[in-house]
Write a protein that holds these residues in place. Structure first.
Motif, PDB file in Angstrom:
ATOM      1  N   ARG A  30       0.829  -1.206   0.000  1.00 36.85           N
ATOM      2  CA  ARG A  30       0.000   0.000   0.000  1.00 36.85           C
ATOM      3  C   ARG A  30       0.865   1.259   0.000  1.00 36.85           C
ATOM      4  O   ARG A  30       0.549   2.249  -0.666  1.00 36.85           O
ATOM      5  N   THR A  31       1.968   1.218   0.749  1.00 39.34           N
ATOM      6  CA  THR A  31       2.872   2.369   0.786  1.00 39.34           C
ATOM      7  C   THR A  31       3.487   2.620  -0.581  1.00 39.34           C
ATOM      8  O   THR A  31       3.563   3.766  -1.048  1.00 39.34           O
ATOM      9  N   VAL A  32       3.917   1.548  -1.243  1.00 37.66           N
ATOM     10  CA  VAL A  32       4.499   1.690  -2.581  1.00 37.66           C
ATOM     11  C   VAL A  32       3.475   2.290  -3.534  1.00 37.66           C
ATOM     12  O   VAL A  32       3.791   3.193  -4.316  1.00 37.66           O
ATOM     13  N   LEU A  33       2.242   1.799  -3.484  1.00 44.09           N
ATOM     14  CA  LEU A  33       1.198   2.322  -4.358  1.00 44.09           C
ATOM     15  C   LEU A  33       0.943   3.799  -4.090  1.00 44.09           C
ATOM     16  O   LEU A  33       0.781   4.594  -5.027  1.00 44.09           O
ATOM     17  N   SER A  34       0.895   4.176  -2.826  1.00 43.95           N
ATOM     18  CA  SER A  34       0.612   5.571  -2.489  1.00 43.95           C
ATOM     19  C   SER A  34       1.744   6.500  -2.929  1.00 43.95           C
ATOM     20  O   SER A  34       1.510   7.670  -3.251  1.00 43.95           O
ATOM     21  N   GLU A  35       2.961   5.979  -2.994  1.00 46.21           N
ATOM     22  CA  GLU A  35       4.107   6.803  -3.376  1.00 46.21           C
ATOM     23  C   GLU A  35       4.277   6.931  -4.885  1.00 46.21           C
ATOM     24  O   GLU A  35       4.689   7.984  -5.374  1.00 46.21           O
ATOM     25  N   GLY A  36       3.943   5.851  -5.607  1.00 49.58           N
ATOM     26  CA  GLY A  36       4.233   5.897  -7.036  1.00 49.58           C
ATOM     27  C   GLY A  36       3.209   5.293  -7.960  1.00 49.58           C
ATOM     28  O   GLY A  36       3.395   5.272  -9.178  1.00 49.58           O
ATOM     29  N   GLY A  37       2.106   4.744  -7.414  1.00 47.73           N
ATOM     30  CA  GLY A  37       1.103   4.133  -8.263  1.00 47.73           C
ATOM     31  C   GLY A  37       1.391   2.672  -8.554  1.00 47.73           C
ATOM     32  O   GLY A  37       2.465   2.145  -8.224  1.00 47.73           O
ATOM     33  N   ALA A  38       0.417   2.027  -9.213  1.00 50.68           N
ATOM     34  CA  ALA A  38       0.503   0.592  -9.452  1.00 50.68           C
ATOM     35  C   ALA A  38       1.699   0.210 -10.317  1.00 50.68           C
ATOM     36  O   ALA A  38       2.264  -0.873 -10.172  1.00 50.68           O
ATOM     37  N   GLY A  39       2.105   1.098 -11.227  1.00 46.93           N
ATOM     38  CA  GLY A  39       3.223   0.774 -12.112  1.00 46.93           C
ATOM     39  C   GLY A  39       4.545   0.599 -11.397  1.00 46.93           C
ATOM     40  O   GLY A  39       5.475  -0.021 -11.931  1.00 46.93           O
ATOM     41  N   THR A  40       4.645   1.133 -10.184  1.00 46.14           N
ATOM     42  CA  THR A  40       5.904   1.028  -9.434  1.00 46.14           C
ATOM     43  C   THR A  40       5.949  -0.185  -8.528  1.00 46.14           C
ATOM     44  O   THR A  40       6.980  -0.446  -7.906  1.00 46.14           O
ATOM     45  N   LEU A  41       4.842  -0.913  -8.432  1.00 48.90           N
ATOM     46  CA  LEU A  41       4.792  -2.053  -7.513  1.00 48.90           C
ATOM     47  C   LEU A  41       5.271  -3.318  -8.213  1.00 48.90           C
ATOM     48  O   LEU A  41       4.614  -3.842  -9.108  1.00 48.90           O
ATOM     49  N   THR A  42       6.441  -3.797  -7.822  1.00 52.27           N
ATOM     50  CA  THR A  42       6.978  -5.061  -8.313  1.00 52.27           C
ATOM     51  C   THR A  42       7.336  -5.929  -7.120  1.00 52.27           C
ATOM     52  O   THR A  42       7.555  -5.429  -6.008  1.00 52.27           O
ATOM     53  N   MET A  43       7.398  -7.218  -7.348  1.00 56.55           N
ATOM     54  CA  MET A  43       7.740  -8.134  -6.259  1.00 56.55           C
ATOM     55  C   MET A  43       9.168  -7.887  -5.782  1.00 56.55           C
ATOM     56  O   MET A  43       9.436  -7.890  -4.579  1.00 56.55           O
ATOM     57  N   ARG A  44      10.087  -7.647  -6.699  1.00 52.74           N
ATOM     58  CA  ARG A  44      11.483  -7.395  -6.299  1.00 52.74           C
ATOM     59  C   ARG A  44      11.606  -6.080  -5.526  1.00 52.74           C
ATOM     60  O   ARG A  44      12.309  -5.999  -4.513  1.00 52.74           O
ATOM     61  N   GLY A  45      10.913  -5.039  -6.005  1.00 54.93           N
ATOM     62  CA  GLY A  45      10.960  -3.759  -5.313  1.00 54.93           C
ATOM     63  C   GLY A  45      10.346  -3.848  -3.927  1.00 54.93           C
ATOM     64  O   GLY A  45      10.859  -3.248  -2.965  1.00 54.93           O
ATOM     65  N   LEU A  46       9.262  -4.596  -3.823  1.00 55.29           N
ATOM     66  CA  LEU A  46       8.618  -4.768  -2.526  1.00 55.29           C
ATOM     67  C   LEU A  46       9.522  -5.540  -1.569  1.00 55.29           C
ATOM     68  O   LEU A  46       9.609  -5.215  -0.376  1.00 55.29           O
ATOM     69  N   ALA A  47      10.194  -6.554  -2.088  1.00 55.80           N
ATOM     70  CA  ALA A  47      11.114  -7.317  -1.251  1.00 55.80           C
ATOM     71  C   ALA A  47      12.249  -6.436  -0.736  1.00 55.80           C
ATOM     72  O   ALA A  47      12.642  -6.534   0.431  1.00 55.80           O
ATOM     73  N   ARG A  48      12.769  -5.560  -1.604  1.00 54.45           N
ATOM     74  CA  ARG A  48      13.827  -4.644  -1.166  1.00 54.45           C
ATOM     75  C   ARG A  48      13.331  -3.729  -0.051  1.00 54.45           C
ATOM     76  O   ARG A  48      14.038  -3.485   0.929  1.00 54.45           O
TER      77      ARG A  48
END
Length: 199
Positions: A30-48
């Motif tokens: 949810r934090t990733v989505l709020s910061e950059g939208g759905a296009g920025t949400l990846t499994m690798r980015g979330l893991a980082r």
């Protein structure tokens, strides 16, 4: 840690060994989505962001689509439902639809995801769907048309939320359903429940 996050009687997956919970995964997403939208949400980015190996996420979600569906269904848990004893089924449907609109506006970053995923899946979506179908039947919608009527109402509500969140003004982003939404919702319900001879 909840019992659902850790089972001491069986082997632990990578996410459990990392001390990760499904709730933590959804919160970070949810934090990733709020910061950059759905296009920025990846499994690798979330893991980082969570400081775990990517395979740790797969103990809690099977894929990015599964993650998005979980986020959508989670927010549907906030939708208000009518009291069981409500006499008028149309009032019950209005309650669900207006609450859905308000929840979507309050979680505007998820509205494009609802569009891409064409709705939501999961226990909350199923629960709301069962309630809506029952009320549509009570309101006189023919059994053969119940599922289609439900889909039309959902598409209408998501579409209105998408339009409203695209308007960058305080009025456009108000969580209170606008008059046009309420009026058009009544038009739909009137048409759905009209006798066949009047359609």
């Amino acid at each position: 840690m909840n019992a659902e996050d850790f089972d001491a009687t069986g082997p632990r997956g990578p996410g459990q060994r990392a001390g990760l919970t499904r709730g933590a995964v959804l919160d970070a997403a949810r934090t990733v989505l709020s910061e950059g939208g759905a296009g920025t949400l990846t499994m690798r980015g979330l893991a980082r962001r969570l400081e775990v190996a990517p395979n740790a996420l797969y103990s809690h979600v099977s894929s990015r689509d599964d993650l998005l569906d979980a986020l959508l269904d989670d927010v549907l848990g906030l939708v208000g439902v009518p009291s069981p004893g409500l006499a008028d089924p149309l009032d019950g449907i209005r309650t669900i639809m207006t609450s859905t609109y308000s929840v979507l506006i309050e979680h505007a970053v998820l509205v494009p995801v609802f569009l891409v995923r064409q709705g939501a899946r999961g226990v909350n979506a199923v629960r709301l769907g069962v309630l809506m179908d029952a009320m549509l039947r009570r309101a006189g919608v023919e059994e053969s048309a119940v599922a289609e009527a439900r889909r039309v109402l959902i598409v209408h509500t998501i579409g209105f939320a998408a339009f409203s969140t695209a308007v960058d003004t305080p009025v456009g982003r108000s969580a209170d359903p606008p008059r046009a939404f309420l009026r058009s919702l009544d038009w739909l319900l009137t048409g759905m429940t009209a006798p066949r001879s009047r359609r």
